[in-house]
Write a protein that holds these residues in place. Structure first.
Motif, PDB file in Angstrom:
ATOM      1  N   PRO A   1      35.593  42.862  46.654  1.00  0.00           N
ATOM      2  CA  PRO A   1      36.070  44.003  45.865  1.00  0.00           C
ATOM      3  C   PRO A   1      34.921  44.676  45.121  1.00  0.00           C
ATOM      4  CG  PRO A   1      36.467  41.981  44.667  1.00  0.00           C
ATOM      5  CD  PRO A   1      35.867  41.574  45.994  1.00  0.00           C
ATOM      6  N   ASN A   2      35.161  45.905  44.669  1.00  0.00           N
ATOM      7  CA  ASN A   2      34.188  46.527  43.768  1.00  0.00           C
ATOM      8  C   ASN A   2      34.588  46.198  42.327  1.00  0.00           C
ATOM      9  OD1 ASN A   2      36.226  48.358  42.969  1.00  0.00           O
ATOM     10  ND2 ASN A   2      35.586  49.892  44.457  1.00  0.00           N
ATOM     11  N   LEU A   3      33.830  46.701  41.369  1.00  0.00           N
ATOM     12  CA  LEU A   3      34.052  46.326  39.965  1.00  0.00           C
ATOM     13  C   LEU A   3      35.437  46.731  39.481  1.00  0.00           C
ATOM     14  CD1 LEU A   3      33.086  45.263  37.252  1.00  0.00           C
ATOM     15  CD2 LEU A   3      32.025  47.479  36.807  1.00  0.00           C
ATOM     16  N   GLY A   4      35.833  47.974  39.774  1.00  0.00           N
ATOM     17  CA  GLY A   4      37.130  48.450  39.295  1.00  0.00           C
ATOM     18  C   GLY A   4      38.291  47.655  39.853  1.00  0.00           C
ATOM     19  N   GLU A   5      38.235  47.350  41.156  1.00  0.00           N
ATOM     20  CA  GLU A   5      39.312  46.576  41.789  1.00  0.00           C
ATOM     21  C   GLU A   5      39.432  45.190  41.173  1.00  0.00           C
ATOM     22  OE1 GLU A   5      38.835  48.700  46.209  1.00  0.00           O
ATOM     23  OE2 GLU A   5      37.802  46.822  45.722  1.00  0.00           O
ATOM     24  N   ALA A   6      38.296  44.503  41.048  1.00  0.00           N
ATOM     25  CA  ALA A   6      38.325  43.137  40.516  1.00  0.00           C
ATOM     26  C   ALA A   6      38.670  43.125  39.029  1.00  0.00           C
ATOM     27  CB  ALA A   6      36.968  42.472  40.749  1.00  0.00           C
ATOM     28  N   PHE A   7      38.126  44.063  38.262  1.00  0.00           N
ATOM     29  CA  PHE A   7      38.364  44.112  36.813  1.00  0.00           C
ATOM     30  C   PHE A   7      39.833  44.373  36.504  1.00  0.00           C
ATOM     31  CE2 PHE A   7      38.740  46.421  32.814  1.00  0.00           C
ATOM     32  CZ  PHE A   7      37.998  45.655  31.941  1.00  0.00           C
ATOM     33  N   SER A   8      40.414  45.380  37.139  1.00  0.00           N
ATOM     34  CA  SER A   8      41.791  45.748  36.820  1.00  0.00           C
ATOM     35  C   SER A   8      42.757  44.626  37.177  1.00  0.00           C
ATOM     36  CB  SER A   8      42.183  47.049  37.525  1.00  0.00           C
ATOM     37  OG  SER A   8      41.966  46.954  38.923  1.00  0.00           O
ATOM     38  N   ARG A   9      42.536  43.967  38.307  1.00  0.00           N
ATOM     39  CA  ARG A   9      43.422  42.862  38.684  1.00  0.00           C
ATOM     40  C   ARG A   9      43.261  41.675  37.722  1.00  0.00           C
ATOM     41  NH1 ARG A   9      46.338  43.220  43.153  1.00  0.00           N
ATOM     42  NH2 ARG A   9      45.788  44.733  44.770  1.00  0.00           N
ATOM     43  N   ALA A  10      42.015  41.359  37.384  1.00  0.00           N
ATOM     44  CA  ALA A  10      41.764  40.222  36.497  1.00  0.00           C
ATOM     45  C   ALA A  10      42.366  40.452  35.117  1.00  0.00           C
ATOM     46  CB  ALA A  10      40.265  39.960  36.392  1.00  0.00           C
ATOM     47  N   VAL A  11      42.210  41.656  34.578  1.00  0.00           N
ATOM     48  CA  VAL A  11      42.717  41.960  33.243  1.00  0.00           C
ATOM     49  C   VAL A  11      44.246  41.934  33.221  1.00  0.00           C
ATOM     50  CG1 VAL A  11      42.924  43.798  31.520  1.00  0.00           C
ATOM     51  CG2 VAL A  11      40.693  43.221  32.456  1.00  0.00           C
ATOM     52  N   VAL A  12      44.875  42.538  34.230  1.00  0.00           N
ATOM     53  CA  VAL A  12      46.341  42.542  34.284  1.00  0.00           C
ATOM     54  C   VAL A  12      46.878  41.114  34.392  1.00  0.00           C
ATOM     55  CG1 VAL A  12      48.319  43.191  35.703  1.00  0.00           C
ATOM     56  CG2 VAL A  12      46.555  44.876  35.195  1.00  0.00           C
ATOM     57  N   ASP A  13      46.297  40.316  35.278  1.00  0.00           N
ATOM     58  CA  ASP A  13      46.773  38.928  35.447  1.00  0.00           C
ATOM     59  C   ASP A  13      46.585  38.114  34.172  1.00  0.00           C
ATOM     60  OD1 ASP A  13      47.439  39.527  38.030  1.00  0.00           O
ATOM     61  OD2 ASP A  13      45.659  38.608  38.927  1.00  0.00           O
ATOM     62  N   ARG A  14      45.453  38.330  33.483  1.00  0.00           N
ATOM     63  CA  ARG A  14      45.159  37.522  32.294  1.00  0.00           C
ATOM     64  C   ARG A  14      45.961  37.960  31.081  1.00  0.00           C
ATOM     65  NH1 ARG A  14      45.215  34.987  28.648  1.00  0.00           N
ATOM     66  NH2 ARG A  14      43.609  33.772  27.565  1.00  0.00           N
ATOM     67  N   MET A  15      46.240  39.248  30.949  1.00  0.00           N
ATOM     68  CA  MET A  15      46.837  39.746  29.713  1.00  0.00           C
ATOM     69  C   MET A  15      48.351  39.885  29.759  1.00  0.00           C
ATOM     70  SD  MET A  15      43.943  42.353  28.281  1.00  0.00           S
ATOM     71  CE  MET A  15      44.420  42.024  26.592  1.00  0.00           C
TER      72      MET A  15
END
Length: 551
Positions: free
Chosen positions: A64-78
């Motif tokens: 993934p690129n930064l936006g793809e990985a960041f948005s998924r990680a933040v949504v899953d964690r928060m």
């Protein structure tokens, strides 16, 4: 307790919240959801105390690129099911960031749905051709990544050779009948599909970059999250998402924080200064004893006087309105990977109740257990600087101790404040070979089109996609604001603001405490002398690592 879910009406028309004035830190963090940088760039934003990690996948093509990985990680964690407690994001609105991550995921989902249709029509049906072209692409990419200067030329030559062979194959077809036409389609269909996919990817990339740029420009672009607004009581998924966002907003307002040793108070930054006034409680009159009072009486007086900080004898600006709150501080280990918020009858909606706060202030001053601190906090520089002064009052035997500590959380890392730049390359001028000029390139290059098209059919199942391509592991205990905050001391004016706040707060605290002591018949001569000494000491302009003990 009323929780703002971010929308004007739960079951009515959707009105996305676009944030408030002075939310530079919020919008900078939210912009990461729309970025197309390399995923490894997240490591550049790490600070001394919190490090994220990039988990490598099995196949580079699915990375993934930064936006793809960041948005998924933040949504899953928060807002993911069964998530662990979060650290408050002072100076930022985590719900706004999560909403933008959800919106970015939706935009990419729409793109991937279209790409999946293209892959089925031009790839899966004509699988032999797709496999052949993918092999050519993989060979070309492998050759192009070599350090050899001739690698780029060889990669281009390979692509030209593959195209020539495809043309010869179309003309000199070894088959006849149906299989001849199918073989021709296997050669042509993946190429046509690539052109269609490129148009889809270009449109989406332009939309994502416009949102990225708008957030950093301060236009407060709204995050469209229709699935967070139930249109009827039967929509359980939408209702669960709405409740998760409301829970996130409630936890952000919690009055419980965590002290992680040298890391300081999580979310408030490291402790850079500490000033202590400690003297014996002696009666001002030899024939009378002092009137009994409690630590809470001193704290309440200090609380009232701190409200006057924004007022002054001169009209020179001065302090903006501060947030003054009572905090319950829980100690955790420096390397703790998770936190646990207080629970029980004394806690409601993540808030420790007033009577419990008073009990902790008066009784839990020595030994194990949570402690009480009164905090005065300023959010400055549009959320980029958080200054917090914490005050605690303890009484052990006949000694009253008033401790004031300074905490500072700096701006979010520059990675999140960098604006999108159009891809360009330098080429030699045809008539002036000794000069070069910049040429604009497409937002999405050939390699990116292939990556997105290959990933698209499996984006419906994120665990498989993460296993194949990799993901981001967020630093724990996680909070959006402190995880990627820099130290404020490298910014001259931010450092000045943090240092200047200490002296007025210290003097107000001491004055309010001495007033309570006077009212209760305590001899305040030594307290006054000690206060005057600290008033001089606090003007030392050097911040220190007050939580690092040289022992």
């Amino acid at each position: 307790m009323t929780v703002d879910s971010g929308y004007a009406d739960i079951f009515g028309p959707q009105v996305p919240r676009t944030g408030h004035e002075g939310q530079t830190a919020t919008f900078a963090l939210a912009s990461a959801a729309y970025r197309d940088n390399k995923v490894q760039d997240i490591k550049k934003a790490d600070n001394d105390w919190h490090q994220s990690a990039v988990k490598d996948g099995r196949i580079k093509l699915f990375e993934p690129n930064l936006g793809e990985a960041f948005s998924r990680a933040v949504v899953d964690r928060m807002i993911g099911p069964g998530r662990k407690p979060l650290i408050q994001s002072f100076g930022a609105e985590p719900q706004v960031v999560v909403e933008h991550c959800l919106a970015a995921n939706n935009i990419r989902k729409e793109r991937d749905n279209r790409l999946s249709i293209v892959m089925v029509l031009s790839g899966l049906i004509f699988l032999p051709g797709l496999i052949g072209w993918l092999l050519v692409y993989i060979l070309r990419s492998t050759m192009a990544k070599r350090d050899d200067k001739r690698a780029g030329t060889l990669a281009t030559a390979l692509l030209v050779a593959a195209g020539a062979l495809a043309v010869i194959f179309l003309i000199r077809m070894p088959f006849t009948g149906f299989w001849a036409w199918y073989a021709r389609a296997c050669v042509v269909a993946p190429v046509l599909g690539w052109f269609v996919a490129k148009q889809i990817c270009e449109r989406t990339a332009k939309d994502l970059r416009e949102r990225w740029d708008s957030l950093l420009a301060g236009s407060s672009v709204g995050a469209k999250v229709p699935e967070a607004v139930p249109s009827s009581p039967g929509e359980t998924a939408a209702e669960q998402l709405r409740q998760s966002l409301a829970k996130l907003s409630a936890e952000q307002q919690s009055n419980s924080v965590f002290y992680a040793g040298p890391k300081g108070v999580l979310g408030m930054g490291t402790r850079w200064g500490s000033w202590q006034l400690a003297e014996d409680l002696v009666s001002a009159h030899a024939d009378r004893e002092i009137h009994p009072f409690r630590s809470w009486d001193v704290i309440r007086s200090i609380h009232d006087q701190l409200r006057m900080l924004e007022r002054g004898p001169l009209n020179t600006g001065g302090f903006p309105k501060a947030s003054i709150r009572h905090w319950i501080v829980t100690p955790i280990a420096e390397g703790a990977g998770a936190v646990s918020r207080p629970e029980g009858t004394d806690v409601e909606a993540y808030q420790v109740k007033s009577h419990a706060i008073q009990d902790i202030c008066n009784k839990q001053q020595f030994g194990s257990g949570d402690r009480h601190y009164l905090g005065v906090q300023w959010t400055l520089w549009d959320g980029q600087l958080i200054i917090t002064m914490l005050i605690t009052v303890t009484v052990l035997h006949e000694t009253l101790r008033i401790e004031v500590t300074g905490h500072a959380l700096g701006p979010v890392n520059g990675l999140f404040t960098s604006k999108p730049e159009a891809p360009t390359k330098e080429v030699t001028k045809s008539l002036k070979p000794w000069e070069t000029r910049k040429v604009k390139l497409p937002l999405v290059n050939s390699d990116e089109v292939v990556r997105l098209a290959v990933r698209a059919p499996i984006t419906w199942y994120p665990p498989l996609l993460n296993w194949l391509g990799g993901s981001i592991t967020l630093p724990e205990p996680f909070g959006l604001r402190h995880a990627w905050a820099d130290q404020p001391w490298r910014h001259r004016f931010m450092a000045d603001d943090a240092l200047r706040a200490a002296t007025p707060v210290l003097r107000v605290v001491h004055a309010a405490a001495i007033k309570v002591l006077d009212e209760n018949g305590v001899d305040t001569e030594k307290f006054g002398a000690r206060s005057a000494f600290l008033s001089g000491a606090v003007q030392d302009p050097t911040p220190r690592k007050a939580d690092v003990y040289d022992a």
